[in-house]
Enzyme design. Structure first.
Site, PDB file in Angstrom:
ATOM      1  N   HIS A 934      34.732  27.514 -33.703  1.00 49.68           N
ATOM      2  CA  HIS A 934      34.451  26.794 -32.455  1.00 49.68           C
ATOM      3  C   HIS A 934      35.634  25.901 -32.087  1.00 49.68           C
ATOM      4  O   HIS A 934      36.585  25.752 -32.852  1.00 49.68           O
ATOM      5  CB  HIS A 934      33.203  25.912 -32.606  1.00 49.68           C
ATOM      6  CG  HIS A 934      31.904  26.649 -32.511  1.00 49.68           C
ATOM      7  ND1 HIS A 934      31.075  26.572 -31.417  1.00 49.68           N
ATOM      8  CD2 HIS A 934      31.299  27.497 -33.383  1.00 49.68           C
ATOM      9  CE1 HIS A 934      30.010  27.323 -31.621  1.00 49.68           C
ATOM     10  NE2 HIS A 934      30.114  27.901 -32.806  1.00 49.68           N
ATOM     11  N   GLU A1019      35.348  23.699 -36.525  1.00 49.70           N
ATOM     12  CA  GLU A1019      35.703  23.133 -35.218  1.00 49.70           C
ATOM     13  C   GLU A1019      37.194  22.833 -35.178  1.00 49.70           C
ATOM     14  O   GLU A1019      37.724  22.145 -36.055  1.00 49.70           O
ATOM     15  CB  GLU A1019      34.920  21.843 -34.964  1.00 49.70           C
ATOM     16  CG  GLU A1019      33.413  21.981 -35.007  1.00 49.70           C
ATOM     17  CD  GLU A1019      32.828  22.373 -33.662  1.00 49.70           C
ATOM     18  OE1 GLU A1019      33.619  22.524 -32.707  1.00 49.70           O
ATOM     19  OE2 GLU A1019      31.604  22.513 -33.560  1.00 49.70           O
TER      20      GLU A1019
END
Length: 1101
Positions: A934, A1019
């Site tokens: 992500h 992330e």
């Protein structure tokens, strides 16, 4: 001795012998004042004596003693005094002596002076005052002594403390105290300024109550406050009374928290008054508190407007096969017309975030919202992962075909004696990807002109857009690619790549020559030629020929027929560093003031629409050449409308996700028609997140076509005066789905252009389209060696008709012996996915780094393939990526919130990916690691989210037994390894807490239902790093791809730690780090260029 004597005459004796009491207290006071014995004097005794005597002088002496005692000690003594009940005793004295007619002025003065000192240290001061009846006593004293400044000052100080209690404030308002304060505050004067300051503080506290604010509005006091502020602003030329001016602004700020107050402020011309006064204050830095508070008031009172759109629903329509019974999409389809209109019927004002009164210049607020106790899962039954495949094995058996490697016997493959497969070995089967699209209809609209080639001085001629049906590829004698694009004037020439380079030419100049793209001549033939270099030498895995073919097989809702130049030419990572942008103090305030000018001087605003997707027949609006031209009609593009508001300033409106009315954040658009050296300001006015890394050093990305044809095809960080703040555009709570955050936010940046007739592109982050992925996968297959097992399957087809690729990568078995085949089949699985959110393009760049490493020839890559079988879904949301969405698929839903119960028709990629994992769970082959890539828009660095029962319980208030907390800490191993080897990775930013709001995400569902302990979300920042090797730098594609490669290296170390197999010979290799196992991009470019130049010179000779 004196204290002992005082104790003897306490009680009834005190009343009988008032003279003695007076003498004793006077001596104590004298002793304290002269000998400094206050440190040994117990304050509580002195207070108790005062209660038991009615002699005013004795009480005064004791109050003087208390005042002396409480003046020193840095507040510690006041705390002791309060803890011993001193506040209540003072209130008793106040009440008993208020009954005397007339009450002693000196006594009341000393009592209120003491109460003012004590009040700020007693949390229950307001409650005690109200219950004892002291409020009315103080109010009556104020009313009776409006001209007595000496007594009035301590009374107002106590009243100020009373008013901090909301119940007291309402009660005081009913007793007319608000009107009383307006009798005290006065125009500019050098007298009694301390009194005026305290009165304004008390008034400001009273006006926090909405009831009192309405009283002030009904009493016509808003114009009075504005007039007083203007008077003090004009007369306080030396700025000695800034606190009084601030007090007036605070009162206005509190009144304008209600709708009636904002209306009264506008009717009193408050915007103009505060704007003009604030503009005059700007040069004086010490007056910033006044400017900031004025800015807050003006922003709050700026009339809320709807976005300049016919509807905030997406400009593109896609009819779903069926509408869900509930949820945001169902609400969207059931909304009545006109819900986009702003409705501001409430007095509630949501102007409470960090950009309010304090201009948050260079202050980063990166609080970890995911650890909020309100969101942490507290149900222990849900915290313990339980394997729950959910579907019967008979239904899942169909997915066996995606795992042929688990049953392949390789008996038909020919092996050499040394066990290495031969070149004639059969490759794993691959499902070909679509390479054509049926009925691609061009959409109308202008693409900007391409600049002329640097090798000719011929004036530029306009080109048609890079449209798919007009691009014809051919090869010259040196197999260099050329794309023939028709010219509007019917003339064209072909520039050559075979001329010898001049002596002393640098590598960059050579690259410029290779990438020369356009040469137009009036004497040319019918078609203009766009010369395409052999970018396979320059851009790893990039090929314009292949890209165009892939675009033709990509299906979009708008049926795009144009190709963006950056996606066509490709991107080479800049060789220079790009540090975080230094934020100039006051830039946000300056931009807000420019916005406020629009309301004050509306005639100065052009309000000229220059681009509008809601006019599908002609989104690019022609003009006289005085405006920029915009375009976003290409894959992953997002810009809905462009409005010229000033000569060099444009408001830009983003398109919402399809089948949604929000998720505005991703942008990717084209600009042309600029003037060289002119600074342009761009305002993207409908962002939704409450804060952004644009406030903390992040810049937008720009790609210049002129730079590309000069040898620098790359995205670079650009923009000055960047800030992100709440604006005056809003949507109704109905349109917002009941969400509180109804206001939009503006991202503003300024930039200038270096080249005449350039075509530039701006993007939120480095674009990575679905067609780019297909091109990269095609090129990756060409890198496959006989030792690599690579299979590409089509997992499913999306709603939009695009295929979702599934990759399988591992090492071929050493031979077809039973032992080698058994080892091959029993390798643990690693399951990776990415790009479920289209706007998080950095996830695709990380995935690109992972895929290139896995397909590499380094010993590390070879060992990694021998250790694991990789199952990879590189793009979970192709439709969202293609159509320029920020977060959703065509279903209008966040696919990463559908993992609990995905719909096979509306969420096919999630449904089938979860089914793959369920199948693996059924056959007892659940992955060792699951990781979903992500991007994160509000934090720096790269980090992971995982799942831990123990850490979740620690963060919550739930009670648990030791058996509940039994857990293998292996989930921390992989992020810990990454923190040691990857410079962009931050272990401190990782979290392993399970939240309720994330229970439908891939990470939690795979952990809970499939039973994968090492289930992660990785992330990657959109901004940059604040630690390690890359501290202070913005992140680029080089660092992102490196992160993908480092993830692979970490998996090798994890293999050793988990004891799956001992590879001691890898220790030395791992120490070399991943950059020594792969060529850096710069080295690749230079090496490829030198090879190309050598071959060119050889052919000429």
């Amino acid at each position: 001795m004196l204290l002992g004597q005082l104790e003897k005459i306490n009680g009834e004796a005190m009343v009988r012998d008032a003279e003695t009491a007076r003498q004793v207290t006077a001596k104590i006071l004298h002793l304290i004042q002269t000998q400094g014995e206050s440190a040994h004097t117990p304050t509580c005794h002195a207070t108790s004596y005062s209660v038991n005597t009615r002699d005013v002088q004795t009480i005064l002496n004791i109050l003087y003693i208390l005042s002396e005692l409480l003046t020193v000690g840095k507040g510690r003594r006041v705390g002791v005094f309060v803890s011993k009940g001193g506040t209540g005793i003072l209130f008793q004295i106040l009440l008993s002596n208020s009954k005397e007619l007339p009450p002693s002025e000196e006594l009341m003065l000393q009592l209120h002076s003491l109460l003012a000192k004590v009040g700020s240290k007693d949390r229950k001061f307001g409650v005690k005052a109200r219950l004892s009846g002291a409020l009315n006593v103080t109010v009556n004293l104020v009313k009776q002594n409006l001209q007595n400044a000496k007594l009035l000052l301590p009374c107002l100080q106590v009243l100020r403390v009373y008013s901090t209690n909301s119940v007291n404030a309402i009660s005081l308002g009913k007793n007319g105290v608000v009107e009383l304060m307006f009798k005290i505050i006065a125009p500019y004067s050098k007298k009694n300024t301390s009194l005026l300051k305290v009165a304004l503080d008390a008034l400001g506290a009273l006006l926090k109550s909405k009831t009192n604010a309405r009283r002030a509005v009904d009493g016509g006091h808003v114009p009075v406050l504005l007039a007083l502020y203007l008077d003090w602003h004009r007369n306080d030329t030396r700025h000695r009374h800034m606190l009084i001016r601030k007090g007036l602004l605070v009162s206005l700020r509190n009144i304008t928290n209600i709708k009636l107050g904002r209306k009264a402020f506008l009717e009193a011309d408050g915007m103009r008054i505060l704007y003009n006064s604030s503009t005059e204050c700007l040069p004086v830095r010490t007056l910033d508190p006044l400017v900031n508070t004025s800015s807050l008031i003006m922003r709050k009172c700026f009339p809320k407007n709807r976005l300049p759109l016919p509807t905030i629903k997406s400009a593109f329509q896609y009819q779903l096969p069926h509408v869900p019974a509930a949820g945001p999409v169902a609400q969207l389809y059931s909304q009545p017309p006109g819900v986009d209109d702003v409705v501001d019927e409430s007095d509630d004002n949501d102007e409470t975030e960090a950009d309010t009164e304090n201009d948050t210049e260079n202050e980063e607020d990166e609080k970890d919202h995911h650890t909020s106790n309100d969101d942490i899962e507290t149900d222990l039954n849900k915290l313990h992962p339980k394997k729950n495949p959910g579907r019967p094995f008979e239904e899942l058996r169909v997915y066996e075909r995606f795992f042929s490697e688990l049953s392949e016997d390789f008996q038909v493959i020919l092996f050499l004696k040394n066990g290495i497969p031969t070149a004639q070995a059969l490759s794993p089967k691959r499902v070909p990807m679509s390479s054509s699209q049926e009925d691609v209809n061009p959409t109308k609209g202008q693409n900007p002109q391409l600049p002329p080639s640097t090798s000719t001085s011929t004036p530029p001629a306009p080109l048609t857009p890079l449209q798919l049906d007009t691009i014809h590829l051919s090869k010259d004698q040196n197999t260099k690619d050329e794309a023939h694009i028709p010219s509007t004037d019917g003339h064209a020439t072909l520039s050559t790549l075979t001329r010898p380079p001049p002596q002393g030419q640098t590598i960059e100049q050579e690259l410029a020559h290779v990438l020369e793209c356009v040469s137009l001549d009036d004497e040319a033939g019918e078609g203009a030629v766009l010369e395409v270099p052999d970018t396979a030498l320059l851009l790893p895995l990039h090929d314009p020929d292949v890209y165009v073919e892939m675009v033709k097989g990509t299906h979009s809702v708008p049926q795009y027929a144009e190709v963006a130049y950056p996606d066509y030419f490709g991107h080479i990572t800049p060789t220079f560093r790009e540090p975080h942008q230094e934020r100039v103090y006051g830039v946000q305030r300056s931009k807000i003031f420019q916005d406020i000018e629009r309301l004050i001087h509306p005639n100065d605003i052009l309000d000229k629409v220059v681009y509008d997707l809601d006019i599908p027949s002609c989104p690019v609006i022609e003009d006289d050449g005085e405006s920029l031209k915009f375009n976003s009609q290409f894959e992953s593009g997002n810009l809905r409308k462009a409005i010229q508001v000033r000569k060099y300033e444009y408001d830009l409106v983003l398109n919402s996700d399809i089948n949604s009315n929000h998720y505005h954040q991703w942008f990717y658009f084209e600009v042309s028609g600029m003037r060289v050296g002119t600074t342009y300001r761009f305002n993207i006015i409908n962002c939704e997140k409450s804060n952004s890394q644009f406030n903390y050093g992040m810049q937008v990305l720009m790609y210049s076509v002129q730079e590309a044809i000069s040898g620098r095809p790359r995205w670079v960080r650009t923009g000055t005066d960047i800030c992100y703040y709440k604006n005056h555009f809003a949507r109704s709570s109905i349109a917002a789905g009941g969400q509180k955050g109804k206001s939009y936010y503006t991202l503003t940046f300024s930039t200038s252009f270096r080249h005449k007739d350039d075509v530039c592109y701006f993007a939120y982050h480095y674009p990575y389209t679905y067609s780019t992925l297909k091109m990269h996968l095609s090129k990756l297959e060409a890198l496959r060696t006989p030792q690599i097992y690579l299979r590409q399957d089509v997992l499913c087809e999306t709603l939009g008709g695009n295929s979702c690729p599934l990759l399988t990568i591992t090492a071929m078995p050493e031979s077809n012996s039973n032992d080698h085949i058994c080892q091959f089949r029993n390798r643990p699985l690693i399951f990776l996915s990415a790009r479920v959110h289209p706007g998080e393009t950095n996830a695709s760049w990380v995935m690109k780094g992972t895929l290139e490493f896995l397909m590499g020839t380094s010993p590390l890559a070879s060992s990694l393939r021998e250790a694991y079988i990789f199952k990879i879904v590189p793009m979970l949301n192709p439709d969202g990526v293609v159509n320029g969405n920020h977060r959703c698929s065509l279903s209008g839903e966040d696919l990463n919130r559908q993992w609990q119960n995905p719909n096979p028709e509306l969420h096919p990629t999630i449904y089938h990916t979860k089914s793959l994992l369920q199948y693996l769970a059924h056959i007892q082959r659940a992955p060792l690691v699951f990781c979903d890539y992500h991007g994160h828009s509000r934090k720096k660095n790269v980090f992971m989210y995982g799942c831990s029962v123990k850490e979740t319980v620690w963060q919550s208030n739930i009670s648990a037994t030791s058996s509940d907390l039994q857990e293998d800490l292996g989930y921390r191993a992989l992020p810990k390894i990454l923190s040691q080897i990857a410079p962009a990775f931050s272990m401190a930013s990782c979290s392993f807490v399970v939240e309720r709001s994330k229970e439908s995400t891939a990470r939690v569902v795979v952990w809970r239902e499939i039973g994968v302990q090492r289930s992660y979300t990785m992330e990657s920042t959109l901004c940059g790093c604040d630690q390690g090797k890359y501290k202070g730098l913005q992140i680029g594609t080089r660092e992102l791809e490196e992160m993908g490669a480092q993830f692979c290296v970490a998996l090798l170390r994890l293999k050793r730690l988990t004891g799956l197999r001992n590879h001691q010979h890898l220790l030395d290799l791992e120490k070399t780090q991943v950059h020594k196992s792969m060529y850096t991009l710069d080295e690749c470019i230079k090496r490829s260029l030198m090879m190309y130049i050598f071959r060119t010179r050889s052919s000429l000779s």
